[in-house]
Write an enzyme that holds these catalytic residues in place. Structure first.
Site, PDB file in Angstrom:
ATOM      1  CB  SER B  13       5.344 -18.641 -41.197  1.00 29.34           C
ATOM      2  OG  SER B  13       6.169 -18.227 -40.000  1.00 29.34           O
ATOM      3  CB  CYS B  14       4.216 -16.518 -45.554  1.00 22.65           C
ATOM      4  SG  CYS B  14       3.944 -16.795 -47.420  1.00 22.65           S
ATOM      5  N   PRO B  15       2.441 -19.668 -46.168  1.00 22.96           N
ATOM      6  CG  PRO B  15       1.331 -20.997 -47.598  1.00 22.96           C
ATOM      7  CD  PRO B  15       2.573 -21.012 -46.649  1.00 22.96           C
TER       8      PRO B  15
END
Lengths: 156, 75
Positions: B13-15
Protein backbone atom coordinates in the site's frame (compact mmCIF):
# COMPACT_ATOMS: atom_id res chain seq x y z
CA UNK A 1 15.81 21.88 -11.85
CA UNK A 2 16.27 23.30 -8.36
CA UNK A 3 15.80 20.82 -5.54
CA UNK A 4 12.44 21.18 -3.79
CA UNK A 5 12.28 21.07 -0.03
CA UNK A 6 9.72 19.97 2.54
CA UNK A 7 9.69 20.48 6.30
CA UNK A 8 7.36 18.74 8.73
CA UNK A 9 6.78 19.33 12.42
CA UNK A 10 5.67 16.05 14.02
CA UNK A 11 3.95 16.67 17.35
CA UNK A 12 1.90 13.52 17.94
CA UNK A 13 2.98 10.17 19.35
CA UNK A 14 0.02 7.91 18.67
CA UNK A 15 0.06 5.11 16.11
CA UNK A 16 -2.42 6.79 13.77
CA UNK A 17 -0.71 10.17 13.90
CA UNK A 18 2.74 8.62 13.48
CA UNK A 19 1.96 7.59 9.91
CA UNK A 20 1.45 10.93 8.11
CA UNK A 21 4.93 12.37 8.84
CA UNK A 22 6.73 9.17 7.79
CA UNK A 23 4.53 8.56 4.73
CA UNK A 24 4.90 12.12 3.47
CA UNK A 25 8.60 12.32 4.26
CA UNK A 26 9.47 9.04 2.52
CA UNK A 27 7.31 9.92 -0.50
CA UNK A 28 8.74 13.41 -0.83
CA UNK A 29 12.25 11.99 -0.63
CA UNK A 30 11.35 9.51 -3.40
CA UNK A 31 10.17 12.46 -5.49
CA UNK A 32 13.52 14.14 -5.08
CA UNK A 33 12.70 16.53 -2.25
CA UNK A 34 15.18 17.42 0.45
CA UNK A 35 13.24 16.66 3.64
CA UNK A 36 13.59 17.51 7.31
CA UNK A 37 11.25 16.40 10.09
CA UNK A 38 11.30 18.21 13.40
CA UNK A 39 9.97 16.02 16.23
CA UNK A 40 8.62 17.87 19.23
CA UNK A 41 6.55 17.05 22.32
CA UNK A 42 4.83 13.65 21.89
CA UNK A 43 6.26 13.36 18.40
CA UNK A 44 9.59 12.51 20.00
CA UNK A 45 8.24 9.05 20.83
CA UNK A 46 8.53 8.28 17.11
CA UNK A 47 12.31 8.48 17.32
CA UNK A 48 12.66 5.78 19.96
CA UNK A 49 14.60 2.66 19.03
CA UNK A 50 11.66 0.69 20.40
CA UNK A 51 8.34 1.80 18.93
CA UNK A 52 6.20 -0.75 20.77
CA UNK A 53 4.83 1.96 23.08
CA UNK A 54 3.37 3.86 20.13
CA UNK A 55 -0.31 2.97 20.49
CA UNK A 56 -3.78 3.91 19.39
CA UNK A 57 -6.67 4.55 21.74
CA UNK A 58 -10.36 4.21 20.86
CA UNK A 59 -11.07 6.60 23.75
CA UNK A 60 -12.11 10.09 22.67
CA UNK A 61 -11.64 8.90 19.09
CA UNK A 62 -15.22 8.50 17.83
CA UNK A 63 -14.12 8.31 14.19
CA UNK A 64 -12.14 5.12 14.73
CA UNK A 65 -13.87 2.27 12.88
CA UNK A 66 -14.60 -0.55 15.34
CA UNK A 67 -15.62 -4.11 14.45
CA UNK A 68 -18.41 -3.83 17.04
CA UNK A 69 -19.88 -0.66 18.56
CA UNK A 70 -18.18 -0.03 21.89
CA UNK A 71 -19.57 2.26 24.61
CA UNK A 72 -17.14 4.77 26.10
CA UNK A 73 -17.17 3.13 29.55
CA UNK A 74 -15.91 -0.09 27.95
CA UNK A 75 -13.16 1.78 26.08
CA UNK A 76 -11.90 2.98 29.48
CA UNK A 77 -11.23 -0.53 30.80
CA UNK A 78 -7.61 -1.62 31.38
CA UNK A 79 -6.09 -3.33 28.36
CA UNK A 80 -8.43 -1.77 25.81
CA UNK A 81 -5.68 0.43 24.41
CA UNK A 82 -3.33 -2.52 24.02
CA UNK A 83 -6.09 -4.53 22.38
CA UNK A 84 -7.03 -1.72 19.97
CA UNK A 85 -3.34 -1.29 19.09
CA UNK A 86 -2.93 -5.01 18.43
CA UNK A 87 -6.02 -5.06 16.21
CA UNK A 88 -4.86 -1.98 14.31
CA UNK A 89 -1.37 -3.41 13.75
CA UNK A 90 -2.87 -6.65 12.45
CA UNK A 91 -5.05 -4.68 10.05
CA UNK A 92 -2.08 -2.59 8.92
CA UNK A 93 -0.11 -5.75 8.20
CA UNK A 94 -2.95 -7.56 6.41
CA UNK A 95 -3.55 -4.57 4.11
CA UNK A 96 0.09 -4.32 3.06
CA UNK A 97 0.63 -1.00 4.83
CA UNK A 98 4.21 -0.59 6.00
CA UNK A 99 5.10 -0.74 9.68
CA UNK A 100 6.31 2.46 11.32
CA UNK A 101 9.78 0.96 11.66
CA UNK A 102 9.89 0.19 7.94
CA UNK A 103 8.74 3.67 6.92
CA UNK A 104 11.20 5.29 9.30
CA UNK A 105 14.04 3.20 7.87
CA UNK A 106 12.98 4.15 4.33
CA UNK A 107 13.12 7.82 5.34
CA UNK A 108 16.63 7.44 6.74
CA UNK A 109 17.77 5.47 3.71
CA UNK A 110 16.54 8.34 1.52
CA UNK A 111 18.48 10.90 3.60
CA UNK A 112 15.49 12.45 5.34
CA UNK A 113 16.92 14.44 8.22
CA UNK A 114 15.39 13.93 11.66
CA UNK A 115 15.71 16.68 14.26
CA UNK A 116 14.63 16.10 17.86
CA UNK A 117 13.49 19.02 19.98
CA UNK A 118 16.08 19.51 22.72
CA UNK A 119 13.58 21.37 24.90
CA UNK A 120 11.23 18.35 24.89
CA UNK A 121 14.11 16.02 25.79
CA UNK A 122 14.87 18.22 28.81
CA UNK A 123 11.21 18.74 29.70
CA UNK A 124 10.39 15.04 29.92
CA UNK A 125 13.87 13.96 31.09
CA UNK A 126 14.23 11.65 28.09
CA UNK A 127 17.39 9.58 27.78
CA UNK A 128 19.06 10.29 24.43
CA UNK A 129 20.27 6.68 24.36
CA UNK A 130 16.65 5.58 23.88
CA UNK A 131 16.54 7.29 20.49
CA UNK A 132 17.82 6.01 17.16
CA UNK A 133 21.29 7.18 16.24
CA UNK A 134 20.58 9.24 13.11
CA UNK A 135 19.01 12.15 14.97
CA UNK A 136 20.20 15.69 15.51
CA UNK A 137 19.09 17.68 18.52
CA UNK A 138 18.08 21.30 18.12
CA UNK A 139 15.48 23.95 18.74
CA UNK A 140 13.00 26.13 16.91
CA UNK A 141 15.72 28.23 15.37
CA UNK A 142 17.36 25.15 13.86
CA UNK A 143 14.02 24.23 12.32
CA UNK A 144 13.39 27.73 10.96
CA UNK A 145 16.71 27.82 9.16
CA UNK A 146 15.54 24.98 6.93
CA UNK A 147 11.78 25.69 7.03
CA UNK A 148 12.36 29.22 5.69
CA UNK A 149 13.64 27.76 2.44
CA UNK A 150 10.96 25.13 1.85
CA UNK A 151 8.25 24.67 -0.77
CA UNK A 152 6.04 22.66 1.60
CA UNK A 153 5.86 23.09 5.36
CA UNK A 154 3.46 21.02 7.47
CA UNK A 155 2.47 20.85 11.11
CA UNK A 156 1.21 17.39 12.05
CA UNK B 1 7.21 -4.63 -23.92
CA UNK B 2 10.91 -5.06 -23.23
CA UNK B 3 12.19 -4.05 -19.83
CA UNK B 4 15.48 -4.15 -17.97
CA UNK B 5 14.21 -4.68 -14.44
CA UNK B 6 10.97 -5.71 -12.75
CA UNK B 7 9.59 -4.58 -9.40
CA UNK B 8 6.95 -6.71 -7.72
CA UNK B 9 4.88 -4.26 -5.66
CA UNK B 10 1.89 -6.59 -5.33
CA UNK B 11 0.16 -6.40 -1.93
CA UNK B 12 1.90 -3.15 -0.98
CA UNK B 13 0.00 0.00 0.00
CA UNK B 14 0.87 3.67 -0.32
CA UNK B 15 3.58 4.90 -0.18
CA UNK B 16 5.54 1.67 -0.68
CA UNK B 17 4.99 1.17 -4.45
CA UNK B 18 6.34 4.68 -5.11
CA UNK B 19 9.19 4.53 -2.63
CA UNK B 20 10.29 1.13 -3.93
CA UNK B 21 9.97 2.32 -7.53
CA UNK B 22 12.35 5.14 -6.72
CA UNK B 23 14.76 2.71 -5.06
CA UNK B 24 14.67 0.41 -8.10
CA UNK B 25 15.35 3.32 -10.47
CA UNK B 26 18.36 4.34 -8.37
CA UNK B 27 20.22 1.23 -9.49
CA UNK B 28 19.44 1.73 -13.18
CA UNK B 29 21.03 3.80 -15.91
CA UNK B 30 19.31 6.46 -18.03
CA UNK B 31 17.17 5.02 -20.81
CA UNK B 32 16.58 1.67 -19.12
CA UNK B 33 12.98 0.53 -18.56
CA UNK B 34 11.49 -0.54 -15.23
CA UNK B 35 8.36 -2.65 -15.08
CA UNK B 36 6.28 -2.29 -11.90
CA UNK B 37 3.38 -4.56 -11.00
CA UNK B 38 1.13 -3.26 -8.22
CA UNK B 39 -2.26 -4.09 -6.71
CA UNK B 40 -2.82 -0.75 -4.96
CA UNK B 41 -5.49 1.04 -7.01
CA UNK B 42 -4.13 4.38 -5.79
CA UNK B 43 -0.93 3.67 -7.67
CA UNK B 44 -2.56 4.49 -11.04
CA UNK B 45 -2.63 8.20 -10.23
CA UNK B 46 0.42 8.08 -7.95
CA UNK B 47 2.71 6.52 -10.56
CA UNK B 48 1.75 9.19 -13.11
CA UNK B 49 2.40 11.90 -10.50
CA UNK B 50 5.73 10.30 -9.64
CA UNK B 51 6.70 10.29 -13.33
CA UNK B 52 5.66 13.92 -13.80
CA UNK B 53 7.67 15.10 -10.82
CA UNK B 54 10.83 13.06 -11.24
CA UNK B 55 11.44 13.20 -14.99
CA UNK B 56 11.18 9.44 -15.42
CA UNK B 57 8.51 9.12 -18.15
CA UNK B 58 5.66 6.66 -17.66
CA UNK B 59 5.60 4.98 -21.05
CA UNK B 60 2.74 2.62 -20.31
CA UNK B 61 0.11 2.18 -17.62
CA UNK B 62 -2.45 -0.58 -17.87
CA UNK B 63 -4.88 -2.56 -15.76
CA UNK B 64 -4.68 -6.33 -16.05
CA UNK B 65 -7.49 -7.77 -13.95
CA UNK B 66 -6.72 -6.83 -10.35
CA UNK B 67 -3.17 -5.79 -11.19
CA UNK B 68 -1.73 -2.54 -12.45
CA UNK B 69 1.30 -2.72 -14.73
CA UNK B 70 3.54 0.28 -15.29
CA UNK B 71 6.56 0.83 -17.50
CA UNK B 72 8.83 3.71 -16.59
CA UNK B 73 11.86 4.87 -18.53
CA UNK B 74 14.66 6.14 -16.35
CA UNK B 75 15.32 9.78 -17.19
Amino acid sequence: METKRMAIIATKGTLDMAYPPFILASTAAALGYEVQVFFTFYGLQLLRKDLSDVKISPLANPAMPMPVPMPVFVQMLPGMETMATMMMKNKIKSKGVASLEELRDLCLEADVKFIACQMTVDLFDFDKDDFIGNVEFGGASTFMEFAGKTDICLFI
Amino acid sequence: MDFDKELDARGLSCPLPIVKTKKSLNDMTAGQVLKVVATDSGSIKDMQAFANQTGNPLISSETQGAEYVFYLRKG
